[in-house]
Design a protein around this motif. Structure first.
Motif, PDB file in Angstrom:
ATOM      1  N   ILE A  26      13.820   2.936   4.142  1.00 16.74           N
ATOM      2  CA  ILE A  26      13.356   1.864   3.262  1.00 16.74           C
ATOM      3  C   ILE A  26      12.665   0.764   4.067  1.00 16.74           C
ATOM      4  O   ILE A  26      11.621   0.227   3.659  1.00 16.74           O
ATOM      5  CB  ILE A  26      14.535   1.294   2.443  1.00 16.74           C
ATOM      6  CG1 ILE A  26      15.136   2.384   1.550  1.00 16.74           C
ATOM      7  CG2 ILE A  26      14.080   0.119   1.592  1.00 16.74           C
ATOM      8  CD1 ILE A  26      16.442   1.973   0.887  1.00 16.74           C
ATOM      9  N   LEU A  27      13.221   0.409   5.224  1.00 23.70           N
ATOM     10  CA  LEU A  27      12.601  -0.606   6.072  1.00 23.70           C
ATOM     11  C   LEU A  27      11.226  -0.161   6.562  1.00 23.70           C
ATOM     12  O   LEU A  27      10.283  -0.959   6.619  1.00 23.70           O
ATOM     13  CB  LEU A  27      13.508  -0.908   7.273  1.00 23.70           C
ATOM     14  CG  LEU A  27      14.695  -1.840   6.999  1.00 23.70           C
ATOM     15  CD1 LEU A  27      15.663  -1.812   8.176  1.00 23.70           C
ATOM     16  CD2 LEU A  27      14.222  -3.261   6.745  1.00 23.70           C
ATOM     17  N   ALA A  28      11.091   1.101   6.943  1.00 27.82           N
ATOM     18  CA  ALA A  28       9.803   1.603   7.426  1.00 27.82           C
ATOM     19  C   ALA A  28       8.740   1.546   6.331  1.00 27.82           C
ATOM     20  O   ALA A  28       7.597   1.142   6.577  1.00 27.82           O
ATOM     21  CB  ALA A  28       9.964   3.042   7.938  1.00 27.82           C
ATOM     22  N   VAL A  29       9.108   1.931   5.118  1.00 23.82           N
ATOM     23  CA  VAL A  29       8.173   1.859   3.994  1.00 23.82           C
ATOM     24  C   VAL A  29       7.786   0.405   3.725  1.00 23.82           C
ATOM     25  O   VAL A  29       6.604   0.084   3.495  1.00 23.82           O
ATOM     26  CB  VAL A  29       8.796   2.500   2.733  1.00 23.82           C
ATOM     27  CG1 VAL A  29       7.944   2.210   1.506  1.00 23.82           C
ATOM     28  CG2 VAL A  29       8.936   4.001   2.924  1.00 23.82           C
ATOM     29  N   THR A  30       8.762  -0.486   3.766  1.00 19.98           N
ATOM     30  CA  THR A  30       8.492  -1.901   3.511  1.00 19.98           C
ATOM     31  C   THR A  30       7.489  -2.456   4.512  1.00 19.98           C
ATOM     32  O   THR A  30       6.527  -3.152   4.133  1.00 19.98           O
ATOM     33  CB  THR A  30       9.803  -2.709   3.586  1.00 19.98           C
ATOM     34  OG1 THR A  30      10.729  -2.207   2.612  1.00 19.98           O
ATOM     35  CG2 THR A  30       9.546  -4.190   3.314  1.00 19.98           C
ATOM     36  N   LEU A  31       7.687  -2.163   5.786  1.00 26.39           N
ATOM     37  CA  LEU A  31       6.782  -2.666   6.820  1.00 26.39           C
ATOM     38  C   LEU A  31       5.354  -2.169   6.602  1.00 26.39           C
ATOM     39  O   LEU A  31       4.384  -2.942   6.684  1.00 26.39           O
ATOM     40  CB  LEU A  31       7.275  -2.231   8.207  1.00 26.39           C
ATOM     41  CG  LEU A  31       6.383  -2.627   9.389  1.00 26.39           C
ATOM     42  CD1 LEU A  31       6.320  -4.146   9.533  1.00 26.39           C
ATOM     43  CD2 LEU A  31       6.892  -1.990  10.683  1.00 26.39           C
ATOM     44  N   CYS A  32       5.205  -0.880   6.293  1.00 22.47           N
ATOM     45  CA  CYS A  32       3.865  -0.305   6.139  1.00 22.47           C
ATOM     46  C   CYS A  32       3.191  -0.753   4.845  1.00 22.47           C
ATOM     47  O   CYS A  32       1.956  -0.708   4.738  1.00 22.47           O
ATOM     48  CB  CYS A  32       3.943   1.223   6.206  1.00 22.47           C
ATOM     49  SG  CYS A  32       4.409   1.842   7.842  1.00 22.47           S
ATOM     50  N   LEU A  33       3.977  -1.176   3.860  1.00 21.21           N
ATOM     51  CA  LEU A  33       3.384  -1.737   2.643  1.00 21.21           C
ATOM     52  C   LEU A  33       2.913  -3.176   2.859  1.00 21.21           C
ATOM     53  O   LEU A  33       1.989  -3.652   2.190  1.00 21.21           O
ATOM     54  CB  LEU A  33       4.402  -1.705   1.498  1.00 21.21           C
ATOM     55  CG  LEU A  33       4.632  -0.352   0.824  1.00 21.21           C
ATOM     56  CD1 LEU A  33       5.834  -0.425  -0.104  1.00 21.21           C
ATOM     57  CD2 LEU A  33       3.386   0.112   0.059  1.00 21.21           C
TER      58      LEU A  33
END
Length: 596
Positions: A320-327
Motif C-alpha cells: 500500500i505504501l509503494a502504491v501511495t508513493l507512486c501515485l
C-alpha cells in the motif's frame, strides 16, 4: 561472569566459573590451543578433522541442553506472541520501505515497485514458514545457525553463520545511515550536511557518518539492559510507527494522481525482479525474532502467531505504501534518499514531511533495536559451539542478556556504518540473506525426509538426488535470467526440471519425521518453492556484490580452517566424552580420539 576451560584427567574440556577476565582461557580454552606444539598437531590433522565436521550433525537435544548450558546463566523466558509480533513489525519496517522504495522505483522498476514488493514478500513468507517450524522444535538463541548444525552439519552451519553475522552488521549499518538521512530531513538539511567528506577515500566510502555511530551506541546500551524492557520499548515505538504509516497512506492518497501510474513497467519484467532482489532487504529482520525462541514462554503457540502475523501485516503495508508513493509523484521525480518526505513537500504538504521523517526515525530505531537483540543471540550460540571465542557466549547473570556478544556486534556495525554507502550495503546484504534462507529451506527438506538410522539408503539417495536437481534447476534458471538473454527455450527445460524433482520427492520419497508441535504445510512444495525463489532473486543481483560476497566467504573459510574447525572439533569430542550416552551428534556413535 566469565568461563574459562580446564581439563579433567582425560584431557576433556570442562567449564569453570571465575571472575570477569579476558585471559587466553576465555577465548581459546580448547586443547588444540594449549600450546604452539598442540596447535601444530591440530593443523597437521586439518584434513581428518574437516572430514569429521563435514559429516557430523548436532542433535536437537544437544542444542537445547548441553550447548545452551555453555552460557552459564539462562536467558529469561519473558516473551509472548504479542512481544514477538511487535518485534517482527519493529524488525522489518524501517529503512527498506522508507529509503529503498524511492531508490528502486526511480532507478530500477518504476511504479511496478509494488509487484517487486509482492515477489519479495512471497519469498520472505515462504522463509518465515521454514524458520517457524525450526524455531518451535529447536527454541534456542542460535536461529538458523542451530537449525543448520542439526540438519546440514557443522561446516555448512559455519559458512552460514559468517554470512548471518555479515547480514546483521550490514543491515544495522544501512539502517543507521538511513537514520541520518531522515534526521537531516527533519532539520531541513541534506543528509550529507551531517556527514564528513573524506576526499582521500573511494567515493563509496568517503561520506563518514558519526551520527550513525552514536545511534548504534545508544541502541547497544538499551539492548544489554533487558530483553523484556527492549520489547516494551519496541512495541510502543512500533504502534506509533504504524499510526504514522496509516497517516502517510491516507494523506498521500488525497494527493494521488493516477496519471503517474500510466508508465507502469518502464524497465520491464527484468526490472521487477532486479528490484525484488534489492527490496528483499526491506523484509529482513524476521529471522531475528526466531533467535528469541529461547526467551519465549510458549514457543509452539507464540512463534507461529508472532512470525506469520508480523510478516502478513508488513507485506500488506509495504504494498500500500509503494502504491501511495507512486501515485503522489512520477517515478522519475521520486527522491532516492527521503522519498515520502520529499513527495509530500512537492505536493504542497510541506508540514507532512516532518511527520514522515519522525515516523521513519521511530521505525529505524526499532529495526536497530531488534537487530541488536537478534544478532547478539546468533553470535552467542555460535560462540557456544566454540566456532567463535566462548567469551562471546557469556550471558550476564543479572540482566539475562549476552552483553559481550551485543557489544562486539555493534562495534563492528558502527565501523561499517561510519564508512559505507547505503547502495553497496543493501545489495551485499540481500545476497547473504537470500543464501541463508535458501539453506534453511534445504535443511527443512532434510529434516522431514532423513533421520539417521531410520531412513533407508535408497530413500536417502533419492532425497539427495531430488535436492540436487531442485538446486541445479533453480541455479540454471537464475543464471540464464542473469545473462539477460531473451529466448524462452532454456526456461522450458529448467522450470519443468524443478517441477519434476519436487513431484518425485513428494510422490516417491516417504517423509521420515513428522513435526511434533507445528509444521510447515505443503511439504515439499513450499520449501522447494522457497529454494527456487531465493536462488532466482540471487540471479538478479549485480556481479560486484557477488565478488564482495566471495571475498567474505573466502575469509570465513580461512578462519575456519585455522581456528574455528579445531575449536569446534575439540569441543564436540569433549562433549561426546562427557555424555553418558556417548552420542551427541548424528554420525558419531561414540567419541573418537583426536587425530595426532
Amino acid at each position: 561472569m566469565a568461563f574459562g576451560g580446564e581439563e579433567n584427567g582425560g584431557g576433556v574440556l570442562r567449564q569453570r566459573q571465575r571472575g570477569c577476565g579476558c585471559s587466553k582461557a576465555d577465548f581459546f580454552p580448547e586443547e588444540s590451543f594449549a600450546s604452539w606444539e598442540a596447535y601444530g598437531r591440530a593443523l597437521r590433522s586439518t584434513g581428518a578433522r574437516l572430514a569429521d565436521r563435514l559429516t557430523a550433525r548436532s542433535l536437537d537435544a544437544t542444542e537445547l541442553h548441553e550447548v545452551r548450558a555453555r552460557s552459564g546463566a539462562d536467558m529469561k523466558r519473558d516473551l509472548t506472541w504479542w512481544d514477538l509480533a511487535w518485534f517482527g513489525v519493529g524488525a522489518v519496517i524501517g529503512a527498506g520501505i522508507f529509503v529503498l522504495t524511492g531508490q528502486e522505483a526511480r532507478d530500477a522498476v518504476g511504479p511496478a515497485v509494488v509487484i517487486s514488493y509482492v515477489v519479495s514478500g512471497v519469498s520472505a513468507m515462504l522463509s518465515v514458514f521454514c524458520y517457524t517450524e525450526f524455531a518451535v522444535e529447536i527454541p534456542v538463541a542460535g536461529g538458523s545457525f542451530a537449525y543448520l548444525r542439526v540438519e546440514l552439519g557443522d561446516f555448512v552451519a559455519f559458512v552460514a553463520a559468517g554470512n548471518i553475522l555479515l547480514e546483521y552488521c550490514i543491515g544495522g549499518a544501512a539502517v543507521a545511515r538511513a537514520w541520518t538521512s531522515y534526521f537531516a530531513t527533519l532539520l531541513n538539511h541534506h543528509p550529507n550536511d551531517f556527514r564528513i567528506h573524506a576526499t582521500s577515500l573511494s567515493a563509496d566510502y568517503s561520506r563518514l557518518d558519526p551520527i550513525a555511530v552514536v545511534v548504534i551506541a545508544l541502541v547497544c546500551a538499551f539492548a544489554v539492559i533487558s530483553t523484556k524492557g527492549s520489547s516494551r520499548f519496541n512495541y510502543v515505538l512500533s504502534i506509533v510507527h504504524v499510526a504514522v504509516i496509516i497517516f502517510i497512506i491516507v494523506a498521500g492518497l488525497t494527493k494521488a494522481d493516477t496519471a503517474n501510474m500510466r508508465d507502469f513497467m518502464p524497465y520491464g519484467a527484468r526490472g521487477i525482479f532486479a528490484a525484488s532482489a534489492v527490496l528483499f532487504f526491506a523484509y529482513i529482520g524476521f529471522d531475528a525474532v526466531s533467535t528469541m525462541a529461547e526467551e519465549t514462554k510458549n514457543p509452539a503457540r507464540d512463534i507461529p502467531i508472532g512470525l506469520v502475523g508480523a510478516m502478513a501485516l508488513t507485506t500488506a503495508l509495504y504494498c500500500i505504501l509503494a502504491v501511495t508513493l507512486c501515485l503522489m509523484q512520477p517515478y522519475t521525480a521520486i527522491d532516492p534518499d527521503a522519498p515520502f518526505s520529499v513527495a509530500f513537500a512537492d505536493r504542497g504538504m510541506n508540514w507532512a514531511k516532518y511527520v514522515v521523517a519522525f515516523g521513519a526515525l521511530k521505525g529505524m530505531t526499532t529495526v536497530l533495536l531488534v537487530s541488536a537483540v537478534g544478532q547478539a543471540r546468533y553470535l552467542t550460540h555460535i560462540a557456544r559451539a566454540h566456532m567463535m571465542p566462548p567469551w562471546l557466549a557469556q550471558v550476564h547473570p543479572r540482566t539475562g542478556t549476552p552483553v559481550n556478544a551485543t557489544v562486539a556486534m555493534l562495534v563492528a556495525t558502527a565501523v561499517i556504518a561510519f564508512f559505507t554507502n547505503l547502495n553497496i550495503l543493501s545489495n551485499l546484504l540481500s545476497i547473504s540473506t537470500l543464501f541463508i534462507f535458501m539453506l534453511v529451506a534445504v535443511a527443512l527438506l532434510v529434516r522431514r525426509y532423513y533421520v539417521t538410522g531410520e531412513t533407508t539408503v535408497a530413500d536417502r539417495n533419492k532425497l539427495v538426488a531430488c535436492i540436487a536437481a531442485i538446486l541445479a534447476s533453480s541455479v540454471a534458471t537464475a543464471t540464464y535470467w542473469g545473462l539477460n538473454e531473451s529466448s524462452w527455450v532454456p526456461y522450458a527445460v529448467t522450470v519443468p526440471a524443478w517441477l519434476a524433482a519436487t513431484t518425485y520427492l513428494w510422490a516417491f520419497v516417504p517423509q521420515a519425521r513428522a513435526p511434533k508441535l507445528w509444521g510447515v504445510p505443503l511439504v515439499p512444495w513450499l520449501p522447494s518453492a522457497s529454494i527456487a525463489i531465493n536462488i532466482f532473486l540471487l540471479g538478479s543481483i549485480d556481479y560486484k556484490s557477488f565478488i564482495r560476497f566471495g571475498i567474505w566467504t573466502a575469509a570465513l573459510l580461512v578462519y575456519y580452517l585455522f581456528v574455528g574447525l579445531h575449536a569446534s572439533y575439540d569441543t564436540a569430542k569433549a562433549l561426546a566424552a562427557e555424555s553418558a550416552a556417548g552420542r551427541v551428534e548424528n554420525g558419531d556413535a561414540k567419541p573418537s580420539a583426536a587425530p595426532m
